[in-house]
Scaffold this motif. Structure first.
Motif, PDB file in Angstrom:
ATOM      1  N   PRO A   1      86.482  90.690 -35.971  1.00 59.58           N
ATOM      2  CA  PRO A   1      87.687  89.998 -36.419  1.00 59.58           C
ATOM      3  C   PRO A   1      88.611  89.645 -35.248  1.00 59.58           C
ATOM      4  CG  PRO A   1      87.517  92.208 -37.393  1.00 59.58           C
ATOM      5  CD  PRO A   1      86.382  92.043 -36.457  1.00 59.58           C
ATOM      6  N   LEU A   2      89.413  88.624 -35.432  1.00 56.11           N
ATOM      7  CA  LEU A   2      90.331  88.173 -34.378  1.00 56.11           C
ATOM      8  C   LEU A   2      91.272  89.287 -33.933  1.00 56.11           C
ATOM      9  CD1 LEU A   2      91.296  84.637 -35.719  1.00 56.11           C
ATOM     10  CD2 LEU A   2      89.591  85.219 -34.014  1.00 56.11           C
ATOM     11  N   GLU A   3      91.700  90.120 -34.865  1.00 59.14           N
ATOM     12  CA  GLU A   3      92.662  91.188 -34.554  1.00 59.14           C
ATOM     13  C   GLU A   3      92.100  92.225 -33.587  1.00 59.14           C
ATOM     14  OE1 GLU A   3      91.651  90.640 -37.843  1.00 59.14           O
ATOM     15  OE2 GLU A   3      93.284  89.262 -38.319  1.00 59.14           O
ATOM     16  N   GLU A   4      90.777  92.329 -33.496  1.00 56.61           N
ATOM     17  CA  GLU A   4      90.153  93.331 -32.631  1.00 56.61           C
ATOM     18  C   GLU A   4      89.726  92.766 -31.280  1.00 56.61           C
ATOM     19  OE1 GLU A   4      87.052  95.444 -34.657  1.00 56.61           O
ATOM     20  OE2 GLU A   4      88.308  95.788 -36.412  1.00 56.61           O
ATOM     21  N   ARG A   5      89.990  91.508 -31.028  1.00 55.65           N
ATOM     22  CA  ARG A   5      89.623  90.895 -29.750  1.00 55.65           C
ATOM     23  C   ARG A   5      90.715  91.143 -28.716  1.00 55.65           C
ATOM     24  NH1 ARG A   5      86.874  85.143 -31.548  1.00 55.65           N
ATOM     25  NH2 ARG A   5      85.460  86.065 -33.071  1.00 55.65           N
ATOM     26  N   ALA A   6      90.339  91.162 -27.455  1.00 61.95           N
ATOM     27  CA  ALA A   6      91.279  91.480 -26.374  1.00 61.95           C
ATOM     28  C   ALA A   6      92.400  90.458 -26.259  1.00 61.95           C
ATOM     29  CB  ALA A   6      90.536  91.579 -25.044  1.00 61.95           C
ATOM     30  N   GLY A   7      92.149  89.207 -26.595  1.00 67.74           N
ATOM     31  CA  GLY A   7      93.159  88.163 -26.458  1.00 67.74           C
ATOM     32  C   GLY A   7      94.207  88.144 -27.556  1.00 67.74           C
ATOM     33  N   TYR A   8      94.067  88.977 -28.551  1.00 65.74           N
ATOM     34  CA  TYR A   8      95.036  89.026 -29.652  1.00 65.74           C
ATOM     35  C   TYR A   8      96.338  89.649 -29.148  1.00 65.74           C
ATOM     36  CZ  TYR A   8      96.342  89.264 -34.586  1.00 65.74           C
ATOM     37  OH  TYR A   8      96.937  89.066 -35.794  1.00 65.74           O
ATOM     38  N   PRO A   9      97.490  89.097 -29.519  1.00 64.64           N
ATOM     39  CA  PRO A   9      98.766  89.666 -29.050  1.00 64.64           C
ATOM     40  C   PRO A   9      98.921  91.124 -29.495  1.00 64.64           C
ATOM     41  CG  PRO A   9      99.121  87.567 -30.156  1.00 64.64           C
ATOM     42  CD  PRO A   9      97.697  87.939 -30.368  1.00 64.64           C
ATOM     43  N   LEU A  10      99.461  91.950 -28.608  1.00 64.25           N
ATOM     44  CA  LEU A  10      99.659  93.359 -28.938  1.00 64.25           C
ATOM     45  C   LEU A  10     100.904  93.572 -29.790  1.00 64.25           C
ATOM     46  CD1 LEU A  10      98.787  94.819 -25.425  1.00 64.25           C
ATOM     47  CD2 LEU A  10      97.295  94.611 -27.422  1.00 64.25           C
ATOM     48  N   LYS A  11     101.897  92.716 -29.606  1.00 64.31           N
ATOM     49  CA  LYS A  11     103.146  92.769 -30.389  1.00 64.31           C
ATOM     50  C   LYS A  11     103.413  91.377 -30.932  1.00 64.31           C
ATOM     51  CE  LYS A  11     105.321  95.808 -27.029  1.00 64.31           C
ATOM     52  NZ  LYS A  11     106.441  95.880 -26.108  1.00 64.31           N
ATOM     53  N   PHE A  12     104.022  91.316 -32.089  1.00 67.67           N
ATOM     54  CA  PHE A  12     104.401  90.033 -32.668  1.00 67.67           C
ATOM     55  C   PHE A  12     105.923  89.921 -32.709  1.00 67.67           C
ATOM     56  CE2 PHE A  12     100.127  89.562 -34.323  1.00 67.67           C
ATOM     57  CZ  PHE A  12      99.960  88.197 -34.272  1.00 67.67           C
ATOM     58  N   PRO A  13     106.511  89.021 -31.907  1.00 74.65           N
ATOM     59  CA  PRO A  13     107.949  88.806 -32.013  1.00 74.65           C
ATOM     60  C   PRO A  13     108.262  88.076 -33.326  1.00 74.65           C
ATOM     61  CG  PRO A  13     107.004  87.385 -30.328  1.00 74.65           C
ATOM     62  CD  PRO A  13     105.910  88.243 -30.852  1.00 74.65           C
TER      63      PRO A  13
ATOM     64  N   LEU B   1      99.200  89.331 -18.566  1.00 74.72           N
ATOM     65  CA  LEU B   1      99.686  88.698 -19.783  1.00 74.72           C
ATOM     66  C   LEU B   1     100.665  89.619 -20.518  1.00 74.72           C
ATOM     67  CD1 LEU B   1      98.898  85.948 -21.026  1.00 74.72           C
ATOM     68  CD2 LEU B   1      97.362  87.174 -22.525  1.00 74.72           C
ATOM     69  N   PRO B   2     101.855  89.141 -20.858  1.00 71.96           N
ATOM     70  CA  PRO B   2     102.807  89.980 -21.609  1.00 71.96           C
ATOM     71  C   PRO B   2     102.227  90.408 -22.963  1.00 71.96           C
ATOM     72  CG  PRO B   2     103.886  87.994 -20.792  1.00 71.96           C
ATOM     73  CD  PRO B   2     102.418  87.825 -20.551  1.00 71.96           C
ATOM     74  N   ASP B   3     102.701  91.541 -23.476  1.00 74.15           N
ATOM     75  CA  ASP B   3     102.169  92.093 -24.724  1.00 74.15           C
ATOM     76  C   ASP B   3     102.379  91.184 -25.934  1.00 74.15           C
ATOM     77  OD1 ASP B   3     101.316  94.268 -23.345  1.00 74.15           O
ATOM     78  OD2 ASP B   3     102.890  95.622 -24.054  1.00 74.15           O
ATOM     79  N   ASP B   4     103.422  90.356 -25.901  1.00 74.30           N
ATOM     80  CA  ASP B   4     103.672  89.497 -27.057  1.00 74.30           C
ATOM     81  C   ASP B   4     103.021  88.116 -26.914  1.00 74.30           C
ATOM     82  OD1 ASP B   4     105.388  88.824 -25.025  1.00 74.30           O
ATOM     83  OD2 ASP B   4     107.120  88.500 -26.316  1.00 74.30           O
ATOM     84  N   TRP B   5     102.158  87.952 -25.941  1.00 72.83           N
ATOM     85  CA  TRP B   5     101.400  86.715 -25.767  1.00 72.83           C
ATOM     86  C   TRP B   5      99.944  86.978 -26.133  1.00 72.83           C
ATOM     87  CZ3 TRP B   5     102.608  83.054 -21.184  1.00 72.83           C
ATOM     88  CH2 TRP B   5     103.993  82.827 -21.116  1.00 72.83           C
ATOM     89  N   GLY B   6      99.259  85.935 -26.528  1.00 72.23           N
ATOM     90  CA  GLY B   6      97.837  86.016 -26.810  1.00 72.23           C
ATOM     91  C   GLY B   6      97.068  85.138 -25.844  1.00 72.23           C
ATOM     92  N   GLN B   7      95.763  85.285 -25.848  1.00 72.70           N
ATOM     93  CA  GLN B   7      94.916  84.457 -24.989  1.00 72.70           C
ATOM     94  C   GLN B   7      93.803  83.880 -25.845  1.00 72.70           C
ATOM     95  OE1 GLN B   7      93.860  86.147 -21.225  1.00 72.70           O
ATOM     96  NE2 GLN B   7      91.893  85.089 -21.189  1.00 72.70           N
ATOM     97  N   GLY B   8      93.622  82.566 -25.740  1.00 74.41           N
ATOM     98  CA  GLY B   8      92.589  81.901 -26.518  1.00 74.41           C
ATOM     99  C   GLY B   8      91.871  80.862 -25.702  1.00 74.41           C
TER     100      GLY B   8
END
Length: 136
Positions: free
Chosen positions: A84-96, A123-130
């Motif tokens: 799932p997308l939530e378990e991938r490394a690029g998923y944001p760690l925090k959601f502002p 990469l900041p925790d509230d950013w994602g990577q895709g």
């Protein structure tokens, strides 16, 4: 199983040792026995394997003929799709507050952005990577 060489120096599957059949005497053949590692029966799935499968799939979807598309094992594609997308490394760690869910990421041109299996350390925790396809 292991490999054995015959007098023509070709490799053959054998028992558990590799024997140089081109030696002059039986005693010399016995001294040259060596244990050989067998090839793995299953493929190890790593983070880089999953990312390669993702990139290969995106390149294939793009329809471009000017880029090289690397072949990826079917098991890597299936494993990549099952994560799932939530378990991938690029998923944001925090959601502002007011952040867009990565499931809905799109470019201004309407291209879908897929959450990556890689995350840069800076990469900041509230950013994602895709990753996304590019225009030809």
């Amino acid at each position: 199983a292991s490999f054995a060489r015959d007098s023509s120096s070709r490799l053959h599957w054998g028992a558990a040792t590799m024997v140089d059949m081109g030696s002059k005497t039986k005693a010399m053949r016995e001294r040259t026995k060596q244990t050989v590692r067998t090839p793995p029966k299953c493929m190890k799935i790593r983070k880089t394997t999953l990312r390669s499968a993702l990139i290969s799939g995106l390149k294939a979807q793009s329809g471009r003929k000017d880029i090289e598309i690397e072949e990826v094992a079917e098991v890597a594609k299936e494993t990549m799709d099952s994560i799932p997308l939530e378990e991938r490394a690029g998923y944001p760690l925090k959601f502002p507050k007011g952040a867009v869910d990565p499931k809905a990421w799109m470019t201004q041109g309407g291209k879908k952005i897929i959450v990556d299996f890689k995350r840069h350390y800076w990469l900041p925790d509230d950013w994602g990577q895709g990753v996304k396809t590019t225009n030809p």
